[in-house]
Design an enzyme around this catalytic site. Structure first.
Site, PDB file in Angstrom:
ATOM      1  N   SER A 127       0.833  -1.193   0.000  1.00 21.51           N
ATOM      2  CA  SER A 127       0.000   0.000   0.000  1.00 21.51           C
ATOM      3  C   SER A 127       0.871   1.248   0.000  1.00 21.51           C
ATOM      4  O   SER A 127       1.953   1.258   0.602  1.00 21.51           O
ATOM      5  CB  SER A 127      -0.864  -0.021   1.264  1.00 21.51           C
ATOM      6  OG  SER A 127      -1.500   1.218   1.444  1.00 21.51           O
ATOM      7  N   TYR A 151      -1.319  -0.864  10.569  1.00 17.90           N
ATOM      8  CA  TYR A 151      -1.576  -1.456   9.249  1.00 17.90           C
ATOM      9  C   TYR A 151      -0.407  -1.180   8.295  1.00 17.90           C
ATOM     10  O   TYR A 151       0.119  -2.094   7.648  1.00 17.90           O
ATOM     11  CB  TYR A 151      -2.892  -0.911   8.670  1.00 17.90           C
ATOM     12  CG  TYR A 151      -3.078  -1.266   7.215  1.00 17.90           C
ATOM     13  CD1 TYR A 151      -3.335  -2.575   6.828  1.00 17.90           C
ATOM     14  CD2 TYR A 151      -2.958  -0.300   6.218  1.00 17.90           C
ATOM     15  CE1 TYR A 151      -3.474  -2.918   5.489  1.00 17.90           C
ATOM     16  CE2 TYR A 151      -3.109  -0.619   4.882  1.00 17.90           C
ATOM     17  CZ  TYR A 151      -3.361  -1.927   4.519  1.00 17.90           C
ATOM     18  OH  TYR A 151      -3.483  -2.255   3.193  1.00 17.90           O
ATOM     19  N   LYS A 155       2.380  -3.877   6.563  1.00 16.50           N
ATOM     20  CA  LYS A 155       2.704  -4.020   5.131  1.00 16.50           C
ATOM     21  C   LYS A 155       4.201  -3.812   4.915  1.00 16.50           C
ATOM     22  O   LYS A 155       4.836  -4.518   4.140  1.00 16.50           O
ATOM     23  CB  LYS A 155       1.901  -2.992   4.308  1.00 16.50           C
ATOM     24  CG  LYS A 155       0.424  -3.323   4.194  1.00 16.50           C
ATOM     25  CD  LYS A 155       0.209  -4.562   3.337  1.00 16.50           C
ATOM     26  CE  LYS A 155      -1.224  -5.015   3.323  1.00 16.50           C
ATOM     27  NZ  LYS A 155      -1.446  -6.263   2.589  1.00 16.50           N
TER      28      LYS A 155
END
Ligand code: NAD
Ligand code: WQD
Length: 350
Positions: A127, A151, A155
């Site tokens: 992302s 989050y 990643k």
């Protein structure tokens, strides 16, 4: 184009289901591996009908190491496209262990199963959030990574694991795709984004306002340094994003080794107000909104420099903001409750 046997983790999800359409159209052999933690098997029924093909479906959790060994040893994939993961930024802050468990440990489990079954290529859903607050725009792949959420860090850590895995043995290849803001739906209106709860993201929230499920859009701040004060993002049509995975698979199949990182965006930005106006045109009515305070952790603007993907993957976006909105509205108006009212059928090959 080389035909591949591909395990698609998270294939029933929003981006996974659209990517399946592209893979099946090009005759790749697919095995979907999904726990259905955030998706419905009905999405796979729709994909199978639209594509006119059946494919293998394994209901399994990527944290279940033994299940992965079994599935990989039976299917013997050439490559993995790894979508499975948890993606709600705010939820990650309250459930860090779950986020690291699924997004990092789950990725490690996949690499173990791949190694055991001699599979040496993986394409990973990362992302743009790994960049954090941008030093400059547009963001290229060399921009420093300073993820500002659990989050984002999950990643980032998974990316580091993949880089090390790819470097350890000469013939391995890991392709990390950093998505900007995926939106829109398949042109058929049969598959699309189906939030299980109140949508966190802008486009699905607007879609639910347009269909009367939500009263009004809360615009998170209009005092940013952007052309109208609202947040600016690089929205990318999910079908363009899906095509990028097939381009990456083709690139990997041409004997690439080591690790590669690609930004996937359009290179253009739209503000919240511009997105709302485009959606009003698509759905044919004005949509209520009110400005509220900024959302914690949001950046003013984020735009991709997609030139590396354009050059090496021979891929570029095709769809306009208008098409992103009209395809979203087509899906939303045909499926106001997502897949909940959809039919259930077996899609696995006999
Ligand atoms: P999604 O939630 O629709 O799809 C994820 C899929 O993974 C779902 O089908 C879910 O059931 C499955 N899954 C979740 N946990 C699992 C587990 N433990 N084992 C097996 N399957 C599991 O999300 P999406 O929008 O399609 O995103 C796909 C990937 O792309 C995710 O990794 C996400 O972090 C990443 N990504 C998404 C966006 C976005 O805005 N949608 C942006 C950047 C990156
Ligand atoms: C876009 C703009 C909001 C909702 C997130 C993740 C990122 C990736 C994509 C998964 C911002 C504004 C939003 C609303 C609003 N996901 N907004 N009202 O924050 O760029 O990215 O989703 O990997 O990792 O961080 O996307 O769609 O949430 O927000 O005003 O109800 O819309 O402030 O400016 P974001 P978004």
């Amino acid at each position: 184009m080389v035909m591949n046997r591909v395990v698609v983790t998270g294939g029933a999800g929003y981006i996974g289901s659209h990517t399946l359409m592209e893979l099946l159209a090009l005759d790749h052999e697919v095995c979907v591996l999904d726990s259905f933690a955030n998706s419905s098997p009905k999405a796979l029924v729709r994909v199978s009908k639209l594509a006119g093909r059946k494919f293998a479906v394994e209901s399994a959790d990527i944290r279940d190491e033994q299940a992965l060994y079994r599935i990989f040893n039976a299917f013997k994939p050439d490559a993995v496209i790894h979508f499975a993961g948890l993606k709600a930024v705010a939820e990650g802050e309250t459930k860090p262990v779950d986020y690291y468990d699924v997004n990092v440990a789950g990725t490690l489990n996949l690499l173990k199963a791949m190694t055991a079954s001699n599979c040496s290529r993986i394409i990973f859903s990362s992302s743009a959030t790994v960049y954090g607050d941008p030093d400059y725009l547009p963001l290229d792949e060399t921009h420093p990574c300073r993820p500002a959420s659990v989050y984002g860090r999950s990643k980032y850590f998974a990316e580091q694991v993949l880089f090390d895995w790819a470097r350890a043995t000469p013939r391995r290849n890991a392709i990390v795709l950093r998505y900007f803001n995926p939106v829109g739906a398949h042109e058929s209106g049969e598959i699309g984004e189906d939030p299980q709860d109140i949508p966190n993201n802008l486009m699905p929230f607007i879609a639910q306002v347009a269909s009367g499920l939500r009263q009004q859009l809360a615009i998170y701040g209009d005092d940013y340094e952007t052309r109208d004060g609202t947040g600016l993002r690089d929205y990318i049509h999910v079908s363009d994003l899906a095509r990028a995975h097939v381009a990456a698979l083709d690139y990997a199949s041409r004997g690439q080794v080591g690790a590669d990182v690609f930004n996937l965006g359009s290179g253009n930005g739209a503000t919240v107000r511009e997105m709302l106006a485009a959606y009003e045109v698509a759905c044919g009515r004005s949509l209520p909104s009110k400005v509220v305070s900024r959302r914690a952790g949001d950046v003013a603007a984020s735009v991709a420099d997609p030139s590396k993907a354009e050059k090496l993957l021979d891929w570029r976006t095709r769809h306009t903001l208008e098409e992103m909105c009209s395809s979203s509205w087509n899906w939303q108006s045909k499926n106001p409750t997502g897949y909940r009212a959809a039919e259930s059928l077996d899609v696995s090959p006999k």
